[in-house]
Design an enzyme around this catalytic site. Structure first.
Site, PDB file in Angstrom:
ATOM      1  N   TRP A  16     -45.658   1.910 -49.225  1.00  0.00           N
ATOM      2  CA  TRP A  16     -46.141   1.700 -47.917  1.00  0.00           C
ATOM      3  C   TRP A  16     -45.103   2.159 -46.803  1.00  0.00           C
ATOM      4  CZ3 TRP A  16     -44.335  -2.017 -44.240  1.00  0.00           C
ATOM      5  CH2 TRP A  16     -45.127  -2.177 -43.201  1.00  0.00           C
TER       6      TRP A  16
ATOM      7  N   ASP B  13     -58.321  -1.532 -32.391  1.00  0.00           N
ATOM      8  CA  ASP B  13     -57.938  -1.577 -33.664  1.00  0.00           C
ATOM      9  C   ASP B  13     -58.205  -2.901 -34.243  1.00  0.00           C
ATOM     10  OD1 ASP B  13     -56.002  -1.439 -36.138  1.00  0.00           O
ATOM     11  OD2 ASP B  13     -55.676   0.488 -35.491  1.00  0.00           O
TER      12      ASP B  13
ATOM     13  N   ARG C 150     -52.885  -8.312 -49.422  1.00  0.00           N
ATOM     14  CA  ARG C 150     -53.110  -8.775 -47.929  1.00  0.00           C
ATOM     15  C   ARG C 150     -53.980  -9.654 -47.759  1.00  0.00           C
ATOM     16  NH1 ARG C 150     -54.197  -5.417 -42.462  1.00  0.00           N
ATOM     17  NH2 ARG C 150     -52.762  -6.130 -41.179  1.00  0.00           N
TER      18      ARG C 150
ATOM     19  N   LYS D 201     -61.864   4.444 -36.957  1.00  0.00           N
ATOM     20  CA  LYS D 201     -60.448   4.479 -37.818  1.00  0.00           C
ATOM     21  C   LYS D 201     -61.068   3.752 -39.148  1.00  0.00           C
ATOM     22  CE  LYS D 201     -55.672   2.895 -37.974  1.00  0.00           C
ATOM     23  NZ  LYS D 201     -54.749   2.266 -37.163  1.00  0.00           N
ATOM     24  N   TRP D 202     -61.065   4.379 -40.030  1.00  0.00           N
ATOM     25  CA  TRP D 202     -61.654   3.553 -41.460  1.00  0.00           C
ATOM     26  C   TRP D 202     -60.205   3.345 -42.309  1.00  0.00           C
ATOM     27  CZ3 TRP D 202     -66.865   3.936 -43.529  1.00  0.00           C
ATOM     28  CH2 TRP D 202     -66.976   3.500 -44.730  1.00  0.00           C
ATOM     29  N   ASP D 203     -60.401   2.148 -42.264  1.00  0.00           N
ATOM     30  CA  ASP D 203     -58.891   1.661 -42.902  1.00  0.00           C
ATOM     31  C   ASP D 203     -59.197   1.184 -44.373  1.00  0.00           C
ATOM     32  OD1 ASP D 203     -56.270   0.941 -43.304  1.00  0.00           O
ATOM     33  OD2 ASP D 203     -56.170  -0.048 -41.241  1.00  0.00           O
TER      34      ASP D 203
ATOM     35  N   ASN E 193     -56.821  -1.511 -47.087  1.00  0.00           N
ATOM     36  CA  ASN E 193     -55.463  -1.963 -46.925  1.00  0.00           C
ATOM     37  C   ASN E 193     -54.968  -2.575 -48.169  1.00  0.00           C
ATOM     38  OD1 ASN E 193     -54.403  -1.038 -44.561  1.00  0.00           O
ATOM     39  ND2 ASN E 193     -55.599  -2.466 -43.452  1.00  0.00           N
TER      40      ASN E 193
ATOM     41  N   ASP F  72     -48.130   4.181 -41.637  1.00  0.00           N
ATOM     42  CA  ASP F  72     -47.591   2.882 -40.578  1.00  0.00           C
ATOM     43  C   ASP F  72     -46.492   3.048 -40.043  1.00  0.00           C
ATOM     44  OD1 ASP F  72     -50.197   2.009 -40.552  1.00  0.00           O
ATOM     45  OD2 ASP F  72     -49.763   0.401 -41.833  1.00  0.00           O
TER      46      ASP F  72
HETATM   47  C1  GLA Z   1     -53.385  -1.022 -41.398  1.00  0.00           C
HETATM   48  C2  GLA Z   1     -53.038   0.212 -40.647  1.00  0.00           C
HETATM   49  C3  GLA Z   1     -52.673  -0.002 -39.231  1.00  0.00           C
HETATM   50  C4  GLA Z   1     -53.494  -1.063 -38.591  1.00  0.00           C
HETATM   51  C5  GLA Z   1     -53.653  -2.275 -39.450  1.00  0.00           C
HETATM   52  C6  GLA Z   1     -54.779  -3.355 -38.895  1.00  0.00           C
HETATM   53  O1  GLA Z   1     -51.845  -1.350 -41.784  1.00  0.00           O
HETATM   54  O2  GLA Z   1     -52.598   1.335 -41.190  1.00  0.00           O
HETATM   55  O3  GLA Z   1     -52.431   1.253 -38.671  1.00  0.00           O
HETATM   56  O4  GLA Z   1     -55.005  -0.326 -38.346  1.00  0.00           O
HETATM   57  O5  GLA Z   1     -54.231  -2.072 -40.592  1.00  0.00           O
HETATM   58  O6  GLA Z   1     -54.807  -4.468 -39.693  1.00  0.00           O
END
Ligand code: GLA
Length: 739
Positions: A197, A364, A441, A474-476, A478, A546
């Site tokens: 990361w 976001d 997370r 934005k399709w995240d 994590n 990030d």
């Molecule tokens: C991840 C993404 C970030 C942001 C956060 C929001 O870390 O990479 O850009 O969108 O989630 O929780």
């Protein structure tokens, strides 16, 4: 169009265009023997090959064949246990309970229309031809179709395999690689990209060791730990010298790319689904399709290899709808406000977005029911009533009324244990019975292999996108996956879950991007934890990391640029000190590290924007004015030392050349430095903007351009200096005089 694929009467097959040739033949035993992958041949069916029936005292001989051993035979799709001891492309368990399969040529055909892979992303055809070779194990009635596609104007070929069980008994697949490539004995290096990361895409080059080098993932995503891209290089290859063979996959889950140096010094490249923890039950009459693998070749070093990839990915992989569309500049709320967002704050930030002249406001994380930190609410994709009383559609309309586009963040594949969704459907997560699920997370992974989960997510996202005012998503994603198992699958299919998850995800993405073709989707997985051509088949761009500290980002972008064109990347000016590594840098260098990314923006608090307003306005104006330039041009790494990086970007029409120079740490009495440009018209004149200097293309390429000096304190008038000491950057803009 001249034929791209030719076949001789004695069954030698050649895929050939101006960039490469790929040749193999059928041996007397019916084995597909690899003959050549490399530079283009004018008579590709006629390559000089070693006699394969040579007395070798240690090698086992193949199934009664005289002096014929698979141990030292380069093959197209090798198995195990019939005289080859290397890691096999295909391996599994047959109805007799053993693992011996023996695949022999049965037939072939050539098609002009490239077949799309069922349920998996695959590269678009265009001017291409596809050869389909059918292999068969007669004993166990296993059929394997090998697909080979070559394009008229790309230095890339695609491969995949389709298994079909024609027998009456189940076959269990353990290795089902997409491609095998047996390169001849040689002195090779490996280039691959590893990280974690916020530290993605670190390039490593190592001599190919004896044994097996593996870049892989068992995390459920292709991962930041090992990007699914490996290049085998002639030892000592540089940007403009050496034979280079790159391999990647259109796949976003558990993959493996391995390179094995065998006892005869050859290099076997295998690419496909990671065989570790993979197990697929192929019932009678059923098919199994592997993901698509891509191989590129350059005989002139890494620059050309990257050019092949960049052109190919734009032409054949990323969604056509956005291929030539300049990306909007944007203000993203994440590092501006984190979870501290509500309707008023977002509208204030939208006003700021208008003031600094960007095109889009991106909301976001933090907008949905109860989501005030990262411990809760993923899965409940309805606006938080207390903080967003008007709801998202109304907010989007208000933002758009200010003349902006509107974008929003989702993390659809996840659920927090503290959420209404989890309370209602505890079975919808990836899990195994009677064990506590590990968290990442604070969240769990939804089981996307299930169609009810796919439908739920489709409906939730559709409920928001259907308002018509969302321009960007934005399709995240994590976390990595743990305790991978599905309540919807029987016990003996649990090990299919990871791959079925990917099929489910691709199905959902296909549905959504088909329903909303004009929405710009950005792929994100904590930055670059799933930055691959599988995801980019649905989403035209990705959030690569990030890490927005520009110095750390230099190696991330530089590393990724070996495979990816920068028009699939996004970047923003983030806060300083940087929130990930604490480094203090200028707004200029923060912008410059992302200057060649297609999507450029800002993620700064209102106070930060106020402090740096003039600069931010200038850089966003520059980003807007150059948005069209940053699509479809040519990116080159022209300099990389321990303390310097220089990148060149040439626009599609060759009329403008941008040269970004980064100097990391300052020091006294530094040498005079130059950067040598590439790919210019040698006889054209180029004018350096904001100066009265003009240079001929050959001079800029052969003699180079002096880089600004680094100095703090007294400076000589008339000399070009970097603005800062440490972490400084400079952008040259050359315009072709007759452009
Ligand atoms: C991840 C993404 C970030 C942001 C956060 C929001 O870390 O990479 O850009 O969108 O989630 O929780």
């Amino acid at each position: 169009m001249t034929a791209l694929i030719t076949v001789s009467d004695d069954l030698t097959f050649a895929l050939s265009n101006a960039h490469l040739s790929y040749v193999f033949r059928v041996s007397a035993e019916g084995i597909l023997e690899h003959l050549h992958f490399g530079g283009a041949l004018s008579d590709p069916l006629n390559v000089a090959v070693h006699h394969r029936r040579t007395i070798r005292h240690v090698a086992s001989t193949f199934q009664g064949g005289k002096h014929y051993s698979l141990s030292d035979t380069p093959q197209e799709y090798p198995g195990f246990g019939t005289s080859d001891y290397r890691f096999p492309a295909v391996h599994g368990r047959n109805a007799h309970g053993n693992t011996i399969f023996s695949l022999h040529y049965k037939k072939h055909k050539i098609v002009k229309e490239k077949p799309r892979l069922k349920k998996l992303p695959s590269a678009r055809g265009g001017e291409s031809e596809t050869l389909i070779i059918t292999l068969q194990d007669r004993l166990h009635k296993l059929r394997v179709e090998l697909y080979y596609t070559i394009w008229a104007d790309h230095g890339v070929i695609a491969r995949s395999a389709k298994f079909r069980n024609l027998g009456k008994q189940e076959i269990q697949l353990q290795h089902a690689f997409s491609s095998a490539l047996d390169l001849p004995s040689g002195d090779y290096e490996i280039q691959h990209f590893h990280g974690t990361w916020a530290r993605e895409f670190n390039e490593e080059r190592i001599d190919l060791p004896q044994g097996r080098f593996v870049s892989d993932s068992a995390r459920g995503t292709s991962s930041a730990a090992h990007n699914p891209y490996v290049a085998v290089l002639q030892k000592g290859a540089t940007e403009d010298y050496g034979k280079c063979y790159g391999t990647t996959l259109l796949y976003s889950g558990n993959f493996a790319i391995s390179v094995e140096k065998g006892e005869f010094e050859d290099a076997r490249v295998l690419a496909g689904i990671n065989p570790f923890n993979f197990h697929w039950r192929l019932k009678p009459g059923k098919n199994f399709c592997t993901p698509e693998a891509l191989h590129a070749y350059s005989g002139e070093g890494l620059r050309k290899l990257s050019h092949h990839w960049h052109r190919f990915i734009r032409a054949c992989v990323t969604p056509e709808r956005f291929r030539d569309v300049p990306r909007p500049t944007y203000l993203n709320t994440w590092e501006a406000a984190y979870f501290d967002v509500d309707e008023d704050k977002v509208l204030d930030l939208a006003d700021k977005a208008v003031e600094i002249g960007v095109d889009m406001l991106v909301l976001d994380d933090g907008w949905f029911e109860g989501r005030q930190d990262d411990t809760t609410s993923l899965g409940d994709w309805r606006a938080d009533k207390a903080r967003f009383p008007s709801g998202i559609p109304a907010l989007a309309a208000k933002v758009k009324a200010k003349g902006l586009k509107f974008g929003i963040w989702f993390e659809p594949e996840m659920v927090n244990p503290r959420s209404q969704l989890f309370e209602k459907h505890p079975d919808w997560i990836l899990h195994v019975p009677d064990r506590v699920s590990s968290l990442g997370r604070n969240q769990l992974t939804l089981d996307l292999s299930r169609s009810d989960v796919q439908d739920y997510l489709y409906n939730e996202i559709d409920a928001i996108l259907s308002c018509g005012d969302v321009d960007y998503v934005k399709w995240d994603m994590n976390r990595n996956m743990t305790e991978v198992g599905s309540a919807a699958l029987p016990r003996n299919r649990q090990r299919e879950t990871s791959h079925r998850y990917m099929l489910g995800l691709y199905k959902l993405l296909d549905r959504l991007t088909t329903a909303y073709p004009d929405v710009l989707f950005e792929n994100c997985a904590s930055g670059g934890n799933r930055f691959d051509l599988g995801m980019l088949s649905y989403m035209p761009q990705g959030w690569i990391s990030d890490m927005c500290d520009p110095i750390a980002r230099l190696s991330i972008i530089g590393g990724a640029s070996h495979l990816f064109p920068l028009d699939v990347t996004a970047a923003y000016i983030g806060p300083s000190p940087n929130h990930q590594n604490g480094r203090v840098t200028s707004v200029k260098t923060r912008f410059m590290a992302g200057v060649f990314c297609a999507a450029r923006g800002v993620s700064l608090s209102e106070a930060d924007i106020e402090t740096h307003k003039d600069e931010v306005i200038d850089y966003m104006a520059f980003a807007k004015a150059t948005a069209d330039d940053m699509i479809g041009g040519t990116f080159d790494r022209v300099k990389k030392t321990a303390n310097e990086v220089a990148w060149q970007y040439t626009t599609r029409d060759g009329s403008t050349i941008y040269l970004a120079y980064f100097h990391i740490l300052s020091a006294p009495n530094l040498p005079f430095r130059r950067a040598h440009l590439v790919g210019l018209d040698p006889s054209a004149d180029y004018h350096l903007e904001d100066s009265d200097e003009n240079y001929r293309g050959d001079a800029l390429m052969q003699s180079g351009m002096p880089m600004p000096q680094v100095a703090v304190g007294e400076k000589t008038p008339g000399v070009r200096y970097m603005d800062d000491g440490d972490f400084s950057s400079h952008l040259f803009v050359f315009r072709r005089a007759d452009g």
